[in-house]
Design a protein around this motif. Structure first.
Motif, PDB file in Angstrom:
ATOM      1  N   GLN A  53       4.371  -2.294 -10.437  1.00 18.60           N
ATOM      2  CA  GLN A  53       4.220  -2.996 -11.717  1.00 18.60           C
ATOM      3  C   GLN A  53       4.528  -2.100 -12.914  1.00 18.60           C
ATOM      4  OE1 GLN A  53       0.194  -4.268 -13.205  1.00 18.60           O
ATOM      5  NE2 GLN A  53       0.984  -6.297 -12.655  1.00 18.60           N
ATOM      6  N   LYS A  54       4.020  -0.880 -12.886  1.00 23.17           N
ATOM      7  CA  LYS A  54       4.295   0.081 -13.948  1.00 23.17           C
ATOM      8  C   LYS A  54       4.534   1.442 -13.307  1.00 23.17           C
ATOM      9  CE  LYS A  54       1.512  -2.165 -17.553  1.00 23.17           C
ATOM     10  NZ  LYS A  54       0.389  -1.992 -18.541  1.00 23.17           N
ATOM     11  N   ALA A  55       5.486   2.176 -13.839  1.00 18.98           N
ATOM     12  CA  ALA A  55       5.785   3.489 -13.273  1.00 18.98           C
ATOM     13  C   ALA A  55       6.491   4.362 -14.307  1.00 18.98           C
ATOM     14  CB  ALA A  55       6.654   3.353 -12.023  1.00 18.98           C
ATOM     15  N   THR A  56       6.266   5.646 -14.194  1.00 18.34           N
ATOM     16  CA  THR A  56       6.968   6.648 -14.988  1.00 18.34           C
ATOM     17  C   THR A  56       7.358   7.796 -14.064  1.00 18.34           C
ATOM     18  OG1 THR A  56       5.721   6.122 -16.996  1.00 18.34           O
ATOM     19  CG2 THR A  56       6.819   8.256 -16.929  1.00 18.34           C
ATOM     20  N   ILE A  57       8.628   8.196 -14.120  1.00 17.13           N
ATOM     21  CA  ILE A  57       9.103   9.326 -13.311  1.00 17.13           C
ATOM     22  C   ILE A  57       9.966  10.223 -14.189  1.00 17.13           C
ATOM     23  CG2 ILE A  57      10.429  10.059 -11.296  1.00 17.13           C
ATOM     24  CD1 ILE A  57       9.950   7.311 -10.080  1.00 17.13           C
ATOM     25  N   GLN A  58       9.674  11.499 -14.167  1.00 10.37           N
ATOM     26  CA  GLN A  58      10.538  12.516 -14.762  1.00 10.37           C
ATOM     27  C   GLN A  58      10.908  13.485 -13.648  1.00 10.37           C
ATOM     28  OE1 GLN A  58       8.352  14.225 -18.026  1.00 10.37           O
ATOM     29  NE2 GLN A  58       8.578  12.423 -19.322  1.00 10.37           N
ATOM     30  N   ASP A  59      12.194  13.712 -13.458  1.00  7.82           N
ATOM     31  CA  ASP A  59      12.594  14.384 -12.219  1.00  7.82           C
ATOM     32  C   ASP A  59      13.885  15.161 -12.404  1.00  7.82           C
ATOM     33  OD1 ASP A  59      12.402  15.089  -9.563  1.00  7.82           O
ATOM     34  OD2 ASP A  59      13.129  13.173  -8.793  1.00  7.82           O
ATOM     35  N   GLU A  60      13.994  16.281 -11.718  1.00  7.48           N
ATOM     36  CA  GLU A  60      15.234  17.043 -11.612  1.00  7.48           C
ATOM     37  C   GLU A  60      15.105  17.989 -10.431  1.00  7.48           C
ATOM     38  OE1 GLU A  60      16.020  20.017 -14.676  1.00  7.48           O
ATOM     39  OE2 GLU A  60      13.968  19.727 -15.398  1.00  7.48           O
ATOM     40  N   PRO A  61      16.212  18.382  -9.806  1.00 10.10           N
ATOM     41  CA  PRO A  61      16.137  19.215  -8.603  1.00 10.10           C
ATOM     42  C   PRO A  61      15.831  20.672  -8.919  1.00 10.10           C
ATOM     43  CG  PRO A  61      18.424  18.790  -9.157  1.00 10.10           C
ATOM     44  CD  PRO A  61      17.597  17.975 -10.114  1.00 10.10           C
ATOM     45  N   LYS A  62      15.186  21.346  -7.946  1.00 10.17           N
ATOM     46  CA  LYS A  62      14.905  22.769  -8.088  1.00 10.17           C
ATOM     47  C   LYS A  62      16.123  23.620  -7.718  1.00 10.17           C
ATOM     48  CE  LYS A  62      10.578  22.843  -9.440  1.00 10.17           C
ATOM     49  NZ  LYS A  62       9.488  23.379  -8.614  1.00 10.17           N
ATOM     50  N   PHE A  63      16.949  23.134  -6.778  1.00  9.63           N
ATOM     51  CA  PHE A  63      18.122  23.890  -6.340  1.00  9.63           C
ATOM     52  C   PHE A  63      19.401  23.109  -6.633  1.00  9.63           C
ATOM     53  CE2 PHE A  63      14.739  25.717  -3.744  1.00  9.63           C
ATOM     54  CZ  PHE A  63      14.988  27.079  -3.901  1.00  9.63           C
ATOM     55  N   LYS A  64      20.433  23.844  -7.012  1.00  8.52           N
ATOM     56  CA  LYS A  64      21.703  23.218  -7.386  1.00  8.52           C
ATOM     57  C   LYS A  64      22.471  22.687  -6.177  1.00  8.52           C
ATOM     58  CE  LYS A  64      22.436  26.380 -11.303  1.00  8.52           C
ATOM     59  NZ  LYS A  64      23.370  27.394 -11.876  1.00  8.52           N
TER      60      LYS A  64
ATOM     61  N   CYS B 261       0.831  -1.202   0.000  1.00  3.36           N
ATOM     62  CA  CYS B 261       0.000   0.000   0.000  1.00  3.36           C
ATOM     63  C   CYS B 261       0.868   1.256   0.000  1.00  3.36           C
ATOM     64  CB  CYS B 261      -0.924  -0.011   1.221  1.00  3.36           C
ATOM     65  SG  CYS B 261      -2.084   1.380   1.251  1.00  3.36           S
ATOM     66  N   GLN B 262       1.929   1.263   0.798  1.00  2.00           N
ATOM     67  CA  GLN B 262       2.801   2.441   0.872  1.00  2.00           C
ATOM     68  C   GLN B 262       3.481   2.724  -0.465  1.00  2.00           C
ATOM     69  OE1 GLN B 262       5.228   1.099   4.135  1.00  2.00           O
ATOM     70  NE2 GLN B 262       4.116   2.322   5.639  1.00  2.00           N
ATOM     71  N   LEU B 263       3.840   1.675  -1.196  1.00  2.00           N
ATOM     72  CA  LEU B 263       4.507   1.861  -2.490  1.00  2.00           C
ATOM     73  C   LEU B 263       3.613   2.561  -3.505  1.00  2.00           C
ATOM     74  CD1 LEU B 263       6.375  -1.517  -3.170  1.00  2.00           C
ATOM     75  CD2 LEU B 263       7.409   0.691  -2.618  1.00  2.00           C
ATOM     76  N   THR B 264       2.319   2.324  -3.438  1.00  2.00           N
ATOM     77  CA  THR B 264       1.435   2.737  -4.522  1.00  2.00           C
ATOM     78  C   THR B 264       0.374   3.753  -4.118  1.00  2.00           C
ATOM     79  OG1 THR B 264      -0.037   0.863  -4.078  1.00  2.00           O
ATOM     80  CG2 THR B 264       1.735   0.518  -5.674  1.00  2.00           C
ATOM     81  N   CYS B 265       0.250   4.052  -2.840  1.00  2.00           N
ATOM     82  CA  CYS B 265      -0.828   4.918  -2.375  1.00  2.00           C
ATOM     83  C   CYS B 265      -0.446   6.384  -2.507  1.00  2.00           C
ATOM     84  CB  CYS B 265      -1.173   4.602  -0.923  1.00  2.00           C
ATOM     85  SG  CYS B 265      -2.630   5.489  -0.319  1.00  2.00           S
ATOM     86  N   GLY B 266      -1.296   7.165  -3.144  1.00  2.00           N
ATOM     87  CA  GLY B 266      -1.026   8.576  -3.349  1.00  2.00           C
ATOM     88  C   GLY B 266      -0.224   8.797  -4.615  1.00  2.00           C
ATOM     89  N   LYS B 267      -0.161  10.035  -5.045  1.00  2.00           N
ATOM     90  CA  LYS B 267       0.505  10.349  -6.302  1.00  2.00           C
ATOM     91  C   LYS B 267       1.969   9.943  -6.287  1.00  2.00           C
ATOM     92  CE  LYS B 267       1.526  14.103  -9.519  1.00  2.00           C
ATOM     93  NZ  LYS B 267       1.360  15.534  -9.858  1.00  2.00           N
ATOM     94  N   TYR B 268       2.647  10.107  -5.135  1.00  2.00           N
ATOM     95  CA  TYR B 268       4.086   9.870  -5.065  1.00  2.00           C
ATOM     96  C   TYR B 268       4.461   8.591  -4.331  1.00  2.00           C
ATOM     97  CZ  TYR B 268       4.005  14.739  -6.531  1.00  2.00           C
ATOM     98  OH  TYR B 268       3.750  15.902  -7.210  1.00  2.00           O
TER      99      TYR B 268
ATOM    100  N   VAL C  98       4.805  11.983 -12.662  1.00  2.00           N
ATOM    101  CA  VAL C  98       4.893  10.734 -11.894  1.00  2.00           C
ATOM    102  C   VAL C  98       3.604   9.941 -12.110  1.00  2.00           C
ATOM    103  CG1 VAL C  98       5.085   9.664  -9.622  1.00  2.00           C
ATOM    104  CG2 VAL C  98       6.373  11.748 -10.125  1.00  2.00           C
ATOM    105  N   GLN C  99       3.756   8.708 -12.540  1.00  2.00           N
ATOM    106  CA  GLN C  99       2.624   7.799 -12.663  1.00  2.00           C
ATOM    107  C   GLN C  99       3.019   6.467 -12.039  1.00  2.00           C
ATOM    108  OE1 GLN C  99       1.301   7.480 -16.721  1.00  2.00           O
ATOM    109  NE2 GLN C  99       0.841   9.665 -16.910  1.00  2.00           N
ATOM    110  N   LEU C 100       2.235   6.031 -11.062  1.00  2.00           N
ATOM    111  CA  LEU C 100       2.484   4.760 -10.377  1.00  2.00           C
ATOM    112  C   LEU C 100       1.239   3.894 -10.488  1.00  2.00           C
ATOM    113  CD1 LEU C 100       4.122   6.089  -7.060  1.00  2.00           C
ATOM    114  CD2 LEU C 100       5.284   5.403  -9.157  1.00  2.00           C
ATOM    115  N   SER C 101       1.409   2.658 -10.941  1.00  2.00           N
ATOM    116  CA  SER C 101       0.269   1.749 -10.996  1.00  2.00           C
ATOM    117  C   SER C 101      -0.082   1.308  -9.583  1.00  2.00           C
ATOM    118  CB  SER C 101       0.604   0.525 -11.854  1.00  2.00           C
ATOM    119  OG  SER C 101       1.561  -0.288 -11.191  1.00  2.00           O
ATOM    120  N   PRO C 102      -1.329   0.918  -9.338  1.00  2.00           N
ATOM    121  CA  PRO C 102      -1.725   0.504  -7.987  1.00  2.00           C
ATOM    122  C   PRO C 102      -1.297  -0.911  -7.629  1.00  2.00           C
ATOM    123  CG  PRO C 102      -3.598   0.383  -9.472  1.00  2.00           C
ATOM    124  CD  PRO C 102      -2.467   0.960 -10.272  1.00  2.00           C
ATOM    125  N   GLU C 103      -0.686  -1.627  -8.570  1.00  2.00           N
ATOM    126  CA  GLU C 103      -0.317  -3.022  -8.334  1.00  2.00           C
ATOM    127  C   GLU C 103       1.201  -3.183  -8.269  1.00  2.00           C
ATOM    128  OE1 GLU C 103      -2.580  -5.128  -7.579  1.00  2.00           O
ATOM    129  OE2 GLU C 103      -4.207  -3.739  -8.051  1.00  2.00           O
TER     130      GLU C 103
END
Length: 694
Positions: A262-273, A51-58, A69-74
């Motif tokens: 099971q399925k996930a997509t993440i696009q990420d970069e920091p706001k501060f250097k 549940c912790q892995l998949t619950c909520g947007k992040y 960010v897209q995380l499948s519920p499974e």
């Protein structure tokens, strides 16, 4: 009747010494929180970790990603024996070697997720430890052959390597202690494969403020195989991606296996250097292994700069090849010295974890130990005001007092030699030059200073002491640049002060600001065009959580002890906005320049001065408060009150994950709150939840 049957089974099974009680609970995700419910007889059991892995947007990602960010519920289950890095596509041998080491560390952390992994085996692997490893029954050659058979290579890629070479050079001692190798799961789980492909396009291997740290992760599952694809411009982005992938994996006690989203997509970069941490090893010594463990913990939070306040007036533990007298006279003991090989090992260990080490040689204040040999060698007094004739509080801000002698030319010759050694050991991008707590009382009473002012027809005054400070700083800066030569481009950092605001060149230095978040001096620096790093002592100073020692700490520490929420809510851009720089959160530039104020804020740094801390209390005093700051500097999220509610539940999960990896992190709530994330809330959070549309 049903209760009787269940009770009978539990009692009978518990008679077996290997048996563990089953859980009667299952978990469901409601409004981005995991809620505990009693499992009905026919209902499929869903573990808390799933549940912790998949619950909520992040899910359980920390810090919060800044892009899509897209995380499948499974989730799907697998054993770590079947997780392989099957292809590295890189553009340089150095980057390939670094990635191989990063994947080894990634795999090690995956094994640590098992609750029965021996805690004492989670220590960092120092050179001394590796030299004494007895691999025993673990057959690395067999493991290499098995991996090679499962690694696919395609012609025509830039430069392809598989991780077998990393296994050859790095003993995987941890594997023989892994419970995953001693216990089996179901045949279906044993058949599932997780293959990781990593693509890095740049040969850049040194972290700088301009390094591209962004990454993407794509996870797809088909049948009995999960494919993880990581793409990044630099090694550092790929390392962050591996950290994010590790956070999409958790242990499942029901199946004695790992599970991955099971399925996930993440696009990420920091706001501060700049996302940093400062540790003072001058007041109390920290063993090498503890510093390496600190680098591990920082990497789990995607922090990238370790500011090492390595010396102070109390001790000089840095061994200098050119000036061994410094550590000889200045260290607490011969065992409490950082030798060149120790430093280079720490620097390399940090680099592989995405961290650059910034050494600090403080001056002109906070100097005493190690400098007392000058007169014996005919170089005069290198340091003044060491408290031999007067109480320390008449000379400085804390014991021991001491300040470099700015009118003795030999001081600058020694500084030049120390800088040369530091640049050789650290190969840094930046060097911190100190510049805090300079005592004019010291110089006012020093015979050498009185004679210097008299010989130059100057009257003692605040302005003349400012000029003395400027004399020191200019000469020290020249020696640093001379040590760097043409081969290295070194940027100095200096603490904010009345001197820095008047004398320091904005194009040459970076200013570290320790003043409170409401202090107008912050806006003054930005308006003058200075690049700044924020270390607000009322929000990001860790030692203020302890007792009050002596000196000026009572005045500098805020009345309220900073909690993780203080660390989280201290937004650099909000600070600028509240000080009148209202375009800090927009694209509008300053009227007096073509620079937006936010571009001058490089980031922030938590500080831990070690008057009352050593290695025994380092981890608990630091984490998870600095984890909260790490998300602030990576994501800089703008959240309503109810947003912090879900932030807390992610921080709880991240804290537990760090504990599994061997970091001693203080809890922020009872474990009960993790097991029912809807049950623990403040009155304000409850009211905020009630306003959210169903």
């Amino acid at each position: 009747m049903r209760v009787l049957v269940v009770t009978t089974l539990v009692v009978a099974a518990a008679a077996e010494n290997f048996y563990r009680l089953p859980s009667p609970y299952t978990y469901s995700c409601k409004e981005s929180r995991c809620v505990k419910e009693e499992r009905s007889h026919a209902r499929e059991q869903r573990s808390l970790e799933q549940c912790q892995l998949t619950c909520g947007k992040y899910g359980s990602l920390w810090p919060q990603p800044t892009g899509e960010v897209q995380l499948s519920p499974e989730t799907v289950h697998f054993t770590p024996r079947n997780m392989k890095v099957t292809k590295l596509t890189v553009s340089g041998q150095k980057v390939s070697e670094m990635l191989e080491e990063a994947t080894r560390h990634f795999t090690r952390n995956i094994h640590f997720l098992h609750p029965d992994f021996p805690e004492e085996k989670k220590r960092p692997l120092t050179k001394e430890h590796l030299a004494n490893i007895n691999i025993g029954g673990y057959n690395e050659q067999q493991q290499q052959q098995q991996f090679s058979q499962q690694t696919e290579n395609k012609p025509g890629d830039i430069n392809e390597h598989n991780t077998a070479s990393a296994i050859i050079h790095t003993p995987k001692e941890y594997v023989k202690f892994s419970p995953f190798l001693k216990e089996r799961s179901s045949p279906r789980i044993e058949r599932h494969r997780v293959n990781i492909e990593i693509t890095v396009t740049s040969p850049e291997d040194k972290l700088t403020l301009d390094t591209d740290e962004k990454y993407t992760v794509d996870i797809q599952t088909a049948g009995e195989q999960t494919q993880v694809k990581i793409q990044a411009t630099t090694y550092y982005g790929a390392r962050h991606a591996l950290e994010s992938v590790s956070q999409l994996i958790a242990y499942d006690d029901v199946n004695n296996a790992l599970q991955i989203v099971q399925k996930a997509t993440i696009q990420d970069e920091p706001k501060f250097k700049y996302r940093g941490f400062m540790l003072d090893t001058g007041r109390n010594f920290y063993p090498k292994e503890d510093l390496m463990r600190l680098m591990d913990a920082m990497s789990y939070n995607k922090m990238n700069y370790f500011h090492w306040h390595i010396t102070d007036a109390a001790s000089f533990p840095l061994y200098s090849n050119r000036r061994p007298e410094m550590a000889y006279y200045g260290s607490y003991s011969p065992r409490k010295v950082y030798y060149p090989e120790d430093i280079t090992e720490i620097v390399q260990y940090a680099k592989l974890r995405g961290i650059s080490v910034i050494p600090e040689l403080d001056g002109p204040a906070h100097t005493s130990a190690g400098w007392q040999w000058g007169e014996k060698e005919g170089k005069g007094n290198l340091v003044l005001c060491t408290g031999k004739e007067e109480p320390w509080f008449n000379l400085g801000t804390e014991p021991p007092s001491g300040q470099l002698n700015p009118v003795n030319p030999e001081v600058y010759n020694v500084l030049g030699e120390l800088y040369s050694d530091m640049l050789q050991y650290f190969d840094p991008e930046m060097v911190h030059m100190g510049g805090d707590d300079v005592s004019f009382k010291c110089w006012e009473g020093a015979t050498e200073i009185k004679e210097y002012l008299a010989s130059n027809a100057r009257e003692p005054s605040t302005q003349q002491y400012m000029e003395l400070w400027n004399l020191y700083q200019n000469n020290a800066f020249s020696k640093l640049q001379e040590a760097a030569g043409q081969a290295q481009n070194i940027t100095p950092i200096i603490h904010s002060s009345s001197f820095a605001s008047q004398y320091i060149d904005k194009n040459s230095y970076i200013i570290q600001i320790n003043e409170a978040a409401t202090d107008k001096i912050i806006a003054d620096y930005v308006n003058k065009g200075h690049r700044i790093i924020l270390s607000n002592q009322d929000q990001w100073r860790l030692d203020c959580s302890g007792s009050i020692w002596v000196g000026d700490k009572t005045q500098n520490c805020a009345q309220d002890i900073p909690t993780w929420e203080h660390f989280y809510n201290n937004s650099p851009l909000d600070i600028l906005y509240n000080l009148g720089l209202t375009n800090a959160r927009s694209d509008v530039k300053q009227q007096t320049s073509d620079v937006n104020p936010r571009d001058l804020v490089l980031g922030g740094e938590a500080t831990l001065w070690s008057s009352e801390t050593d290695a025994n209390g380092l981890q608990a005093k630091t984490w998870p408060r600095v984890s909260a700051m790490a998300e602030r500097l990576w994501s800089d999220p703008t959240l309503p009150v109810q947003g912090l509610d879900t932030t807390q539940k992610r921080l709880n999960t991240h804290r537990q994950r760090m504990v599994f990896r061997g970091i001693h992190v203080d809890p922020i709530q009872p474990e009960y709150c993790m097991q029912d994330e809807s049950a623990c809330y403040s009155q304000e959070q409850y009211l905020a939840r009630s306003t959210i549309p169903a």
